[in-house]
Write a protein that holds these residues in place. Structure first.
Motif, PDB file in Angstrom:
ATOM      1  N   ARG A  15     -26.548  -3.234 -12.490  1.00  0.00           N
ATOM      2  CA  ARG A  15     -26.577  -2.934 -13.927  1.00  0.00           C
ATOM      3  C   ARG A  15     -25.796  -1.661 -14.247  1.00  0.00           C
ATOM      4  O   ARG A  15     -25.188  -1.557 -15.307  1.00  0.00           O
ATOM      5  N   THR A  16     -25.827  -0.697 -13.336  1.00  0.00           N
ATOM      6  CA  THR A  16     -25.072   0.538 -13.573  1.00  0.00           C
ATOM      7  C   THR A  16     -23.582   0.234 -13.635  1.00  0.00           C
ATOM      8  O   THR A  16     -22.861   0.729 -14.508  1.00  0.00           O
ATOM      9  N   TRP A  41     -27.802  -8.413 -19.765  1.00  0.00           N
ATOM     10  CA  TRP A  41     -28.745  -9.519 -19.567  1.00  0.00           C
ATOM     11  C   TRP A  41     -28.311 -10.826 -20.232  1.00  0.00           C
ATOM     12  O   TRP A  41     -29.070 -11.797 -20.207  1.00  0.00           O
ATOM     13  N   THR A  48     -38.281  -4.537 -22.169  1.00  0.00           N
ATOM     14  CA  THR A  48     -37.961  -3.117 -21.939  1.00  0.00           C
ATOM     15  C   THR A  48     -36.462  -2.879 -21.850  1.00  0.00           C
ATOM     16  O   THR A  48     -36.027  -1.889 -21.270  1.00  0.00           O
ATOM     17  N   SER A  49     -35.659  -3.796 -22.403  1.00  0.00           N
ATOM     18  CA  SER A  49     -34.210  -3.712 -22.213  1.00  0.00           C
ATOM     19  C   SER A  49     -33.621  -2.395 -22.717  1.00  0.00           C
ATOM     20  O   SER A  49     -32.796  -1.783 -22.040  1.00  0.00           O
ATOM     21  N   ARG A  51     -35.030   0.516 -22.972  1.00  0.00           N
ATOM     22  CA  ARG A  51     -35.402   1.607 -22.059  1.00  0.00           C
ATOM     23  C   ARG A  51     -34.580   1.522 -20.775  1.00  0.00           C
ATOM     24  O   ARG A  51     -34.148   2.545 -20.228  1.00  0.00           O
ATOM     25  N   GLN A  52     -34.332   0.324 -20.296  1.00  0.00           N
ATOM     26  CA  GLN A  52     -33.547   0.176 -19.077  1.00  0.00           C
ATOM     27  C   GLN A  52     -32.091   0.565 -19.295  1.00  0.00           C
ATOM     28  O   GLN A  52     -31.443   1.121 -18.399  1.00  0.00           O
ATOM     29  N   HIS A  55     -31.936   4.163 -19.028  1.00  0.00           N
ATOM     30  CA  HIS A  55     -32.002   4.576 -17.631  1.00  0.00           C
ATOM     31  C   HIS A  55     -30.628   4.461 -16.971  1.00  0.00           C
ATOM     32  O   HIS A  55     -30.217   5.353 -16.205  1.00  0.00           O
ATOM     33  N   CYS A  56     -29.909   3.375 -17.255  1.00  0.00           N
ATOM     34  CA  CYS A  56     -28.549   3.221 -16.716  1.00  0.00           C
ATOM     35  C   CYS A  56     -27.640   4.353 -17.176  1.00  0.00           C
ATOM     36  O   CYS A  56     -26.841   4.888 -16.391  1.00  0.00           O
TER      37      CYS A  56
END
Length: 921
Positions: A15-16, A41, A48-49, A51-52, A55-56
């Protein structure tokens, strides 16, 4: 994909890397969070997309932190921007080197080759090979195509420079890697011929042709066939190595190899014989033809509105005005697969205009320039169908004033309107007459004469042309299907299932394309709105449903309206088309489930109950409150604001109250009770009774005595205004009884007060005397409830008036007037002024009576209380009908009758009787 500094920058996790790829593809531009969610996605983001994603971003910032000349990721609005600053991006460097090389192909081909080779060395494999995202795949395909084009141009220049022996292995390998691509095959055949390997070149052609026929069922293009013929003839130009210019740099190729185009392109799809309606849009389109510059028209609107049908119909009508050709491109903006990018669209347009594929420039800007050059002196009509966005369309516009462009799109294209002289035409559903006309054209047997049933069918289709056509075609295919049965099918819960044909996905698929084009978070907002009981939506109600901030809801509503998934109303509210709402509710059931639906509606009911409670407290500050949690809900500034809010939301509140009756009975009666103040001054009495009966049943099922008392009180007020004395008195007595049984006697004081007035109006003076006495004994001391106490004193004064004790009536009325002075209780005080006017009129003190009646009118002048206005006007009109002047009396009585009629109020009859008596004089 790699990030390199003094050393390789570690990129942890799929994902990063995908997030970084999304940033680099739009470097130095803001990338919305929703776009990042889609990239990471595709169509299945987790709850929680967001928030994720954050995070990335954090991981990427950590990876770049402290490194010299590394990019920075900055937050801007609702997205992020990757600023390259001192960094370099290989894709940009590739484009720069290729452009520089192309500028040198004529005067310094050797230097051009060196630059192209340098550009190609930047590649280490397919674009974004280690990035897994279908949303980014089409961008990667574009870069891979550009690499191939530059590679082909480079090899063509090498052949031009006589380096056929050096590149022969490379061109054969390139053709083997891309066996459907004609340009590498041409280069391989040319290299083989110049190396003296003519037989191998001919065999190569036969192998390529066989593969093309087997796989695609087509022969090679004219250019490759011409080269084959040259090899067969043994032409010196191929066999002895005469210079062969690269296709991208030699304009001569277009004239010497491509067959001449003698016939103007005529690519418009066929029109339909059953076209009807859209007279207004056609009139606007015809006017645009008279503009000095060639018109650019954007026909946009809800899915299924017939945008393409209208565009094709009009294009055929005006086709003779464009002798140089009629071009058509399906931009596939809402196809299941990726949309056609502008580069591919330009290539298609140029090929249609006779430019060979081999002569097309590789760079998008050059393609757009070539298109404007080719179209400069022509009169062309271009139909660009199903555009996805502004960026896709803008490069496709010719510069010639002799060309006309028709663009169809589901969403608005504001960037197009801002940057060009384009005219947007928005199509909505058909009106009833247009809908019936279309059905009559489609149903030609005796059923087509049944206009009433056809009108009902058109209503069930929502006037949407695609639904009407599918319904009409079903009827045509099934001649024994009665209109009544067709209506029954469309009235049921599976309406969209009946709006399809065998082999045709129907209305649902039409909507699905618009739905899938939206970001994931926006789809969720739309689904949550669809399953609510609301008729229309505001920013705040949408925010409550989706549990998002108001700013996000506002942005979402604007985007949905721009995509025509919602209708934007003049009031600033939004509304669904009926069929779109059915579709969106289906999506909610499939994607979210019943539990999520209940949570969504509960959020709405909680928010709405808090707003209604706030309005009730503002309108009736001394009445018992419905008492809900109002944390975080904006308060109303004054009574006018509260009334205006309920004016706008009355239908929604009523729908929500009824919806809550079974599962949330407490919310059901709270919403109904909170409307009491508004219903008393604006509402229809019979609707009021229907709503309150539902609320009373809900309160009884829940065993909620407080709810039963408040609803019984409201029912009594409604019954009394309809002159249903017995029902009103029973409901008041029940409310008073419940209050006494629960030790809340003071909460029933308003029931006492209004019951006293009702008993007075019905001549029950002894009952009224007892009721007002009981009430006054329970009034708290120290004037804590001035409006309530003043109302009871007013009734006491009226009691004395009706029983002939005129002198005794003055004191309680003046005491009531004093209690109300200076507290902004205009409504309550106006009734006191009317009572004083009646007492002084009975005492034959006409000047004083007139003064009090006028004061009552002044107090109600700025209020929007229909009942109070009717009462004040009626009393003034009655006074003037007895004491003159008659014309002034008539004016007051006419207004009283009009206001009472709006409320379905008993005062209408009295006003009418007085008007008739004036006419009889």
């Amino acid at each position: 994909m790699e990030a390199l500094g003094d050393e390789r920058v570690p990129l942890r996790g799929r994902r990063t890397r995908t997030a970084l790829a999304a940033f680099l593809l739009d470097a130095d531009r803001v990338v919305p969070i929703s776009q990042l969610v889609d990239a990471l996605w595709d169509d299945s983001p987790p709850p929680t997309s967001t928030r994720q994603v954050q995070h990335c971003i954090s991981l990427l910032r950590q990876a770049f932190q402290g490194r010299r000349d590394q990019p920075k990721i900055v937050t801007e609005g609702t997205g992020y921007r990757l600023s390259l600053e001192g960094s370099t991006l290989d894709s940009r460097e590739f484009v720069r080197l290729a452009a520089q090389a192309r500028s040198l192909t004529e005067r310094d081909p050797a230097r051009a080759v060196d630059l192209m080779r340098t550009a190609l060395e930047l590649w280490r494999g397919p674009a974004l090979a280690d990035v897994s995202s279908s949303r980014l795949a089409h961008r990667a395909t574009y870069f891979d195509e550009q690499r191939l084009v530059v590679w082909e141009e480079c090899l063509a220049l090498e052949l031009h420079l006589g380096r056929h022996e050096t590149v022969i292995s490379e061109v054969i390998a390139l053709s083997a890697a891309h066996p459907m691509r004609e340009r590498p095959a041409e280069l391989a055949m040319t290299a083989l011929g110049r190396c003296g390997r003519r037989a191998e070149a001919l065999a190569f052609y036969q192998g390529f042709r066989s593969h093309l026929v087997d796989e695609m069922g087509i022969d090679p293009g004219a250019r490759l066939q011409a080269l084959h013929q040259s090899l067969l003839r043994g032409d010196d130009g191929v066999s002895r190595g005469a210079p062969a210019r690269p296709a991208a740099s030699a304009t001569a190729v277009a004239t010497t190899v491509a067959p001449s185009q003698t016939q103007a392109p005529a690519e418009l799809p066929a029109g339909i014989s059953t076209f009807t309606g859209r007279a207004g849009a056609l009139e606007v389109l015809d006017r645009l033809l008279n503009s000095a510059h060639g018109p650019v028209v954007n026909i946009n609107g809800i899915a299924g509105a017939g945008k393409t049908t209208l565009a094709v119909h009009w294009a055929h009508q005006i086709a003779e005005l464009f002798p140089d050709g009629l071009l058509y491109v399906n931009l596939r903006g809402h196809d299941p697969g990726p949309a056609l990018d502008s580069t591919a669209a330009l290539s298609q347009l140029l090929r249609s205009l006779g430019v060979p594929a081999a002569a097309l420039p590789g760079h998008p800007d050059e393609l757009a320039g070539r298109f404007r050059t080719v179209t400069a002196a022509k009169r062309l009509l271009i139909l660009l169908d199903d555009a996805a966005d502004d960026a896709q369309v803008l490069p496709l516009l010719p510069g010639s004033p002799g060309c006309a462009v028709i663009i169809t799109s589901r969403g608005e294209l504001p960037g197009l309107t801002a940057r060009t002289d384009s005219t947007p035409i928005t199509l909505g559903p058909f009106d009833n007459d247009e809908s019936v006309s279309l059905l009559k054209l489609l149903v030609s047997d005796e059923r087509g004469a049944d206009e009433d049933r056809l009108r009902r069918l058109s209503e069930l289709c929502g006037g949407l042309p695609v639904a009407l056509r599918l319904t009409g075609e079903r009827l045509r295919r099934r001649p024994k299907l009665s209109l009544d049965l067709a209506i029954d099918e469309l009235t049921g819960p599976d309406r969209l299932d009946h709006m399809r044909l065998p082999g045709d996905p129907g209305v649902r698929a039409t909507f699905d394309a618009s739905y899938r084009a939206q970001p994931v978070w926006l789809r969720g907002l739309w689904r949550s709105m669809a399953i609510s009981p609301l008729d229309t939506f505001t920013v705040h109600s949408a925010a409550a449903l989706a549990d998002v901030p108001a700013g996000e809801a506002r942005s979402g509503l604007e985007q949905l309206a721009a995509s025509h998934l919602l209708e934007s109303l003049e009031s600033g509210r939004y509304r669904f088309h009926e069929l779109l709402r059915i579709y969106a509710a289906e999506r909610h059931t499939e994607e979210d489930g019943a539990e999520a639906e209940q949570l969504t509606v509960d959020r709405l009911l909680d928010w709405l109950a808090a707003k209604v409670d706030g309005a009730h407290r503002t309108l009736r500050p001394e009445h018992p409150v419905i008492d809900v949690d109002r944390t975080g809900v904006e308060r109303f500034a004054d009574a006018r604001t509260a009334l205006e809010w309920i004016d706008a939301e009355a239908v929604n509140i009523t729908r929500c109250s009824r919806h809550a009756a079974e599962l949330r009975p407490r919310r059901c009666w709270q919403l109904a009770a909170g409307m009491h103040g508004w219903l008393a001054v604006r509402g229809n009495r019979r609707d009021w009774i229907t709503l309150y009966r539902t609320a009373l049943d809900a309160a009884r099922r829940a065993g909620d005595l407080r709810g039963q008392r408040l609803i019984q009180h409201g029912l009594a007020v409604a019954y009394s205004s309809l002159d249903q004395f017995a029902k009103a008195r029973t409901s008041f007595r029940i409310a008073i009884s419940i209050a006494g049984a629960t030790g809340q006697t003071q909460d029933a004081l308003w029931s006492y007060a209004i019951l006293t007035g009702l008993e007075l109006e019905n001549g029950r003076y002894d009952d009224a005397a007892q009721t007002v006495a009981d009430a006054l004994r329970n009034v708290p001391p120290s004037g804590r409830l001035p409006q309530l106490e003043a109302t009871l004193l007013r009734h006491q004064g009226n009691l004395f008036l009706h029983t002939g004790r005129l002198d005794a009536a003055i004191a309680p009325l003046h005491q009531a007037r004093t209690l109300l002075t200076g507290i902004g209780a205009d409504l309550c005080r106006s009734y006191v002024e009317i009572a004083l006017g009646q007492v002084h009129e009975a005492r034959h003190e006409l000047d004083l009576a007139r003064r009090h009646y006028l004061q009552a009118l002044r107090l109600v002048h700025t209020r929007n209380d229909n009942r109070l206005i009717a009462t004040a006007r009626l009393r003034m009109g009655a006074f003037l009908s007895r004491h003159g002047p008659a014309e002034e009396a008539r004016e007051h009585l006419l207004i009283a009758a009009e206001k009472s009629r709006l409320l379905d109020d008993t005062q209408t009859a009295e006003a009418q009787r007085l008007l008739e008596s004036l006419d009889a004089r």
